[in-house]
Motif scaffolding. Structure first.
Motif: not given
Length: 234
Positions: A127-134, A153-157
């Motif tokens: 949730x937090x990582x996808x949200x930051x990528x968004x 955040x791309x890399x973490x997603x």
């Protein structure tokens, strides 16, 4: 007749059916998690739309039930001991509803904790990582000249999708053959990532065929189809 008048939130969102579980939400990924669980269990409930465009989440009424000003929140008029119970945080609500109904959570103690760990994987990572990528890919952050935050955040997603891909390599669902709260938590966020956030290409989603397979299975469930529009946006 159940009396929910002691809950300040009911002043702004009156309960027409106070004997039903009250849901205060919006059909974002976190909201869809709980509306999906309610649809899956068949519990009677009454949804109330919390509008972000009018800052409903910052009103005293909503903060009285969700002090972190996040959706969703619930009031169960028939909580433990028959007393009303208010809860916020989608993960806590999913565990509560699973325990209340005896559904969508393994009964074996070891498997139960395994399912909870994957629920926490979503709460703390997906949730937090996808949200930051968004934010950095689609919203105001996309205007930043420095692309290092977006790329982080791309890399973490991608890493998180890789974890899911490995988990799902030989499984129908996260916990195996059984569909659980872990799936209800994770896949609204995957849907949002490749849909609303328009990040399918930037995360190379084609590299995660098992995630895509299970996402498709999730989205074909009639209960999920209904939950994606609960509460209806006014």
């Amino acid at each position: 007749m159940n009396d929910l008048s002691a809950f300040l939130v009911t002043k702004k969102w009156p309960a027409e059916h106070p004997e039903r579980l009250q849901l205060y939400s919006l059909p974002t990924p976190n909201g869809v998690k709980v509306s999906t669980m309610l649809e899956e269990t068949g519990l009677p409930y009454e949804p109330h739309l919390v509008r972000f465009d009018t800052n409903d989440q910052m009103t005293p009424e909503f903060l009285s039930v969700s002090p972190n000003n996040k959706i969703p929140a619930i009031i169960d008029p028939d909580g433990p001991g028959g007393k009303p119970l208010a809860l916020f945080e989608s993960g806590a609500i999913l565990i509560y509803l699973a325990d209340k109904t005896g559904k969508f959570m393994p009964h074996d103690p070891a498997e139960r904790y395994e399912a909870i760990q994957w629920l926490m994987f979503q709460m703390g990572g997906v949730g937090p990582m996808f949200g930051q990528l968004g934010f950095f890919h689609k919203f105001a952050g996309k205007e930043y000249e420095d692309k290092r935050p977006r790329d982080r955040y791309v890399a973490e997603t991608k890493r998180l999708l890789g974890v899911l891909e490995t988990r799902l390599a030989d499984r129908a669902w996260i916990m195996g053959n059984d569909y659980t709260v872990a799936d209800m938590a994770v896949f609204p966020w995957v849907r949002n990532l490749v849909g609303f956030y328009e990040a399918r290409e930037i995360v190379a989603f084609e590299r995660f065929p098992n995630v895509a397979r299970v996402l498709d299975a999730f989205l074909t469930r009639p209960t999920v189809v209904r939950a994606l529009d609960i509460p209806k946006r006014g």
